[in-house]
Design a protein around this motif. Structure first.
Motif, PDB file in Angstrom:
ATOM      1  N   PHE A 105     -11.868  20.097  37.889  1.00 37.58           N
ATOM      2  CA  PHE A 105     -11.681  20.735  39.685  1.00 37.58           C
ATOM      3  C   PHE A 105     -13.373  21.021  39.726  1.00 37.58           C
ATOM      4  CE2 PHE A 105      -8.761  22.465  37.002  1.00 37.58           C
ATOM      5  CZ  PHE A 105      -7.919  22.964  38.259  1.00 37.58           C
ATOM      6  N   GLY A 106     -12.778  20.115  41.384  1.00 37.27           N
ATOM      7  CA  GLY A 106     -14.749  19.866  42.354  1.00 37.27           C
ATOM      8  C   GLY A 106     -15.000  20.429  42.817  1.00 37.27           C
ATOM      9  N   PRO A 107     -16.017  20.459  43.827  1.00 41.46           N
ATOM     10  CA  PRO A 107     -16.033  20.678  45.243  1.00 41.46           C
ATOM     11  C   PRO A 107     -15.250  20.399  46.398  1.00 41.46           C
ATOM     12  CG  PRO A 107     -17.743  20.106  44.878  1.00 41.46           C
ATOM     13  CD  PRO A 107     -17.001  20.103  43.172  1.00 41.46           C
ATOM     14  N   ASP A 108     -15.185  18.889  45.694  1.00 44.10           N
ATOM     15  CA  ASP A 108     -14.209  18.244  46.792  1.00 44.10           C
ATOM     16  C   ASP A 108     -13.008  17.098  45.778  1.00 44.10           C
ATOM     17  OD1 ASP A 108     -16.188  18.330  48.987  1.00 44.10           O
ATOM     18  OD2 ASP A 108     -17.576  17.136  47.491  1.00 44.10           O
ATOM     19  N   CYS A 109     -13.111  17.184  45.019  1.00 46.41           N
ATOM     20  CA  CYS A 109     -12.011  17.038  44.915  1.00 46.41           C
ATOM     21  C   CYS A 109     -10.492  17.958  43.009  1.00 46.41           C
ATOM     22  CB  CYS A 109     -11.848  14.931  43.108  1.00 46.41           C
ATOM     23  SG  CYS A 109     -12.568  16.236  42.302  1.00 46.41           S
ATOM     24  N   TYR A 110      -9.916  17.741  43.104  1.00 45.09           N
ATOM     25  CA  TYR A 110      -9.024  17.710  41.768  1.00 45.09           C
ATOM     26  C   TYR A 110      -8.189  16.640  40.314  1.00 45.09           C
ATOM     27  CZ  TYR A 110      -4.678  19.377  39.403  1.00 45.09           C
ATOM     28  OH  TYR A 110      -3.683  19.717  38.514  1.00 45.09           O
ATOM     29  N   LYS A 139     -10.353  14.140  52.731  1.00 44.12           N
ATOM     30  CA  LYS A 139     -11.182  13.061  52.975  1.00 44.12           C
ATOM     31  C   LYS A 139     -12.520  13.782  54.365  1.00 44.12           C
ATOM     32  CE  LYS A 139      -6.843  10.790  54.300  1.00 44.12           C
ATOM     33  NZ  LYS A 139      -5.960  10.514  55.197  1.00 44.12           N
ATOM     34  N   GLU A 140     -12.953  13.000  54.939  1.00 42.39           N
ATOM     35  CA  GLU A 140     -14.189  12.843  55.473  1.00 42.39           C
ATOM     36  C   GLU A 140     -14.029  13.902  56.399  1.00 42.39           C
ATOM     37  OE1 GLU A 140     -16.262   9.458  56.865  1.00 42.39           O
ATOM     38  OE2 GLU A 140     -16.728   9.212  55.360  1.00 42.39           O
ATOM     39  N   ASN A 141     -12.428  14.154  57.648  1.00 41.61           N
ATOM     40  CA  ASN A 141     -12.512  14.994  58.589  1.00 41.61           C
ATOM     41  C   ASN A 141     -11.720  15.984  58.189  1.00 41.61           C
ATOM     42  OD1 ASN A 141     -10.067  14.063  57.212  1.00 41.61           O
ATOM     43  ND2 ASN A 141      -8.805  14.106  59.003  1.00 41.61           N
ATOM     44  N   PHE A 142     -11.984  16.393  55.907  1.00 42.06           N
ATOM     45  CA  PHE A 142     -11.645  18.283  55.938  1.00 42.06           C
ATOM     46  C   PHE A 142     -13.038  19.179  56.246  1.00 42.06           C
ATOM     47  CE2 PHE A 142     -11.240  21.450  53.178  1.00 42.06           C
ATOM     48  CZ  PHE A 142     -10.020  21.159  52.607  1.00 42.06           C
ATOM     49  N   ASP A 143     -12.012  20.228  56.877  1.00 41.30           N
ATOM     50  CA  ASP A 143     -12.546  21.081  56.761  1.00 41.30           C
ATOM     51  C   ASP A 143     -11.925  22.356  56.852  1.00 41.30           C
ATOM     52  OD1 ASP A 143     -12.083  21.968  59.455  1.00 41.30           O
ATOM     53  OD2 ASP A 143     -13.563  20.456  60.360  1.00 41.30           O
ATOM     54  N   LEU A 144     -12.661  23.399  56.700  1.00 38.94           N
ATOM     55  CA  LEU A 144     -11.827  25.115  56.473  1.00 38.94           C
ATOM     56  C   LEU A 144     -10.834  25.149  57.925  1.00 38.94           C
ATOM     57  CD1 LEU A 144     -14.336  27.302  54.518  1.00 38.94           C
ATOM     58  CD2 LEU A 144     -12.194  25.963  53.604  1.00 38.94           C
ATOM     59  N   GLU A 145     -11.950  24.587  58.527  1.00 43.22           N
ATOM     60  CA  GLU A 145     -10.937  25.073  59.759  1.00 43.22           C
ATOM     61  C   GLU A 145      -9.202  24.309  60.083  1.00 43.22           C
ATOM     62  OE1 GLU A 145     -11.259  25.303  65.154  1.00 43.22           O
ATOM     63  OE2 GLU A 145     -12.918  24.920  63.424  1.00 43.22           O
ATOM     64  N   ALA A 146      -9.666  23.275  59.717  1.00 40.43           N
ATOM     65  CA  ALA A 146      -8.186  21.763  60.175  1.00 40.43           C
ATOM     66  C   ALA A 146      -7.468  22.087  58.721  1.00 40.43           C
ATOM     67  CB  ALA A 146      -9.040  20.826  59.652  1.00 40.43           C
ATOM     68  N   ALA A 194       1.518  17.823  56.446  1.00 43.68           N
ATOM     69  CA  ALA A 194      -0.204  17.576  57.888  1.00 43.68           C
ATOM     70  C   ALA A 194      -1.436  18.074  57.023  1.00 43.68           C
ATOM     71  CB  ALA A 194       0.069  19.368  58.520  1.00 43.68           C
ATOM     72  N   PHE A 195      -1.113  18.065  55.801  1.00 43.30           N
ATOM     73  CA  PHE A 195      -2.413  18.199  55.099  1.00 43.30           C
ATOM     74  C   PHE A 195      -2.780  17.202  54.509  1.00 43.30           C
ATOM     75  CE2 PHE A 195      -3.060  22.716  53.894  1.00 43.30           C
ATOM     76  CZ  PHE A 195      -4.120  22.776  54.256  1.00 43.30           C
ATOM     77  N   SER A 196      -1.885  15.927  54.466  1.00 41.83           N
ATOM     78  CA  SER A 196      -1.875  14.510  54.074  1.00 41.83           C
ATOM     79  C   SER A 196      -2.968  13.715  54.594  1.00 41.83           C
ATOM     80  CB  SER A 196      -0.173  14.179  53.935  1.00 41.83           C
ATOM     81  OG  SER A 196      -0.066  13.846  55.327  1.00 41.83           O
ATOM     82  N   ASP A 197      -2.977  14.448  55.830  1.00 49.62           N
ATOM     83  CA  ASP A 197      -4.060  13.771  56.691  1.00 49.62           C
ATOM     84  C   ASP A 197      -5.506  14.409  56.301  1.00 49.62           C
ATOM     85  OD1 ASP A 197      -1.714  12.023  58.346  1.00 49.62           O
ATOM     86  OD2 ASP A 197      -1.336  14.151  59.725  1.00 49.62           O
ATOM     87  N   LEU A 198      -5.031  14.948  56.037  1.00 53.51           N
ATOM     88  CA  LEU A 198      -6.608  15.836  55.007  1.00 53.51           C
ATOM     89  C   LEU A 198      -7.174  15.384  53.870  1.00 53.51           C
ATOM     90  CD1 LEU A 198      -6.911  19.558  56.450  1.00 53.51           C
ATOM     91  CD2 LEU A 198      -7.878  17.443  57.614  1.00 53.51           C
ATOM     92  N   LEU A 199      -6.175  15.083  53.065  1.00 51.09           N
ATOM     93  CA  LEU A 199      -6.534  14.159  51.908  1.00 51.09           C
ATOM     94  C   LEU A 199      -6.188  13.290  51.474  1.00 51.09           C
ATOM     95  CD1 LEU A 199      -5.215  17.321  50.146  1.00 51.09           C
ATOM     96  CD2 LEU A 199      -7.502  17.494  50.593  1.00 51.09           C
ATOM     97  N   ASN A 200      -6.817  12.895  50.234  1.00 44.62           N
ATOM     98  CA  ASN A 200      -6.850  11.195  49.761  1.00 44.62           C
ATOM     99  C   ASN A 200      -6.562  10.917  48.277  1.00 44.62           C
ATOM    100  OD1 ASN A 200      -8.227   9.500  51.216  1.00 44.62           O
ATOM    101  ND2 ASN A 200      -9.600  10.431  50.873  1.00 44.62           N
TER     102      ASN A 200
END
Length: 339
Positions: A235-240, A256-263, A276-282
């Motif tokens: 586990f890390g700040p940007d991945c699992y 993904k680069e467009n990930f943020d807490l609001e999104a 919806a989350f699939s658009d924020l994650l690789n």
């Protein structure tokens, strides 16, 4: 074709495997098929097993690997751990490069003897920490993933053999080596518990390691499980990252680069949050071939010998893993049960 210039003559690297039991037989199979390598012999004190392996691979069988010193360029030492020093030392002193299965030796002192012999003879000494060659591990290193928390489980049913080596040096050593290689950090504290239930050495161990850079790892190893399990999760700040070595599967999820807490909050509130989350994650799924890591390990060792390049896992790396394993064993003393 890769060629050897050992002994002043060109040709394939001449190889031998010492110990053709559960793991050694796979080394022999892969080496017998490998470009640039000729499997000259297998060595095993078990006549039936040794002769059977030699027949399968069309090579010679000897009882003692020391008889091969003048006939080979390198050897894979896959004998039981307590025999690593007695089997590998004469070869190293005789100028034969060695890839020694993990752990390099039962103690840091014996590791030091092997490293010294290799340096004095000017030959390569590698260690078979095969998990380093897992495609998912290599992919994670490529991506520069920074581990903050690691959870690893290595569980097997009781083996009824090979129990002279406890689970810390037999099973947990894999994850200890991965952590050292990945983090590059020193361990500042260890909490550990475990003990012997059916054997003279520990059958189960659990350790919590804190590293100087902030990484925390929980490692569990057991040979008292009804079902086998080999899982390594990061586990890390940007991945699992989740690796299941038994089922030959790995999953890597990263932002993904467009990930943020609001999104993420908006996605969670939709009628189909998973989509919806699939658009924020690789998401990367990796299927692992049965012998791919072992084959990659042997190819890397071969290439290092031929090209004179650095070994992927050195004797010094093996020493570091064994030293940390002994620190885990020392930390277990106050809470260890059994004889």
């Amino acid at each position: 074709m890769l060629t050897s210039v050992f002994g002043g003559s060109e040709g394939p690297l001449r190889a031998a495997v010492l110990g053709v039991g559960n793991l050694g037989r796979h080394h022999a199979r892969i080496l017998s098929e490998m470009d640039g390598v000729e499997l000259v012999a297998v060595a095993d004190p078990n006549v039936e097993r040794g002769e059977a392996a030699a027949k399968i691979h069309g090579c010679r069988w000897v009882e003692d690997g020391g008889a091969l010193i003048d006939l080979i360029d390198f050897a894979v030492v896959a004998v039981p751990t307590p025999l690593h020093l007695s089997c590998a030392l004469p070869l190293l002193e005789g100028g034969v490069a060695c890839l020694v299965e993990k752990p390099l030796a039962p103690s840091p002192e014996e590791c030091g003897e092997l490293i010294k012999a290799a340096k004095e003879s000017g030959v390569a000494l590698g260690v078979g920490h095969v998990e380093r060659f897992d495609p998912s591990f290599r992919r994670a290193l490529e991506l520069g993933i920074e581990p903050r928390f690691v959870e690893a489980h290595r569980l097997t049913p009781y083996p009824f053999r090979g129990t002279e080596t406890g689970v810390v040096l037999d099973l947990m050593i894999h994850d200890i080596d991965l952590l050292l290689a990945w983090s590059g950090q020193e361990v500042e504290s260890i909490d550990a518990v475990g003990g012997a239930t059916l054997s003279a050495t520990e059958d189960i161990a659990s350790a919590r390691l804190r590293f100087t850079g902030g990484l925390v790892a929980n490692l569990t190893a057991s040979r008292l499980s009804l079902k086998a399990m080999r899982r390594f999760r990061v586990f890390g700040p940007d991945c699992y990252l989740s690796v299941d070595s038994r089922d030959r599967y790995a999953l890597l999820v990263s932002k993904k680069e467009n990930f943020d807490l609001e999104a993420a909050s908006v996605a969670a509130a939709t009628s189909n949050p998973a989509e919806a989350f699939s658009d924020l994650l690789n998401t990367e799924e990796l299927s692992l071939d049965d012998d791919e890591p072992l084959r990659a390990e042997l190819e890397a060792f071969r290439d290092a010998l031929v090209q004179g390049s650095p070994l992927p896992v050195t004797g010094e790396d093996g020493l570091k893993a064994v030293t940390l394993a002994h620190r885990v064993l020392e930390a277990m003393k106050d809470s260890c049960w059994g004889d």
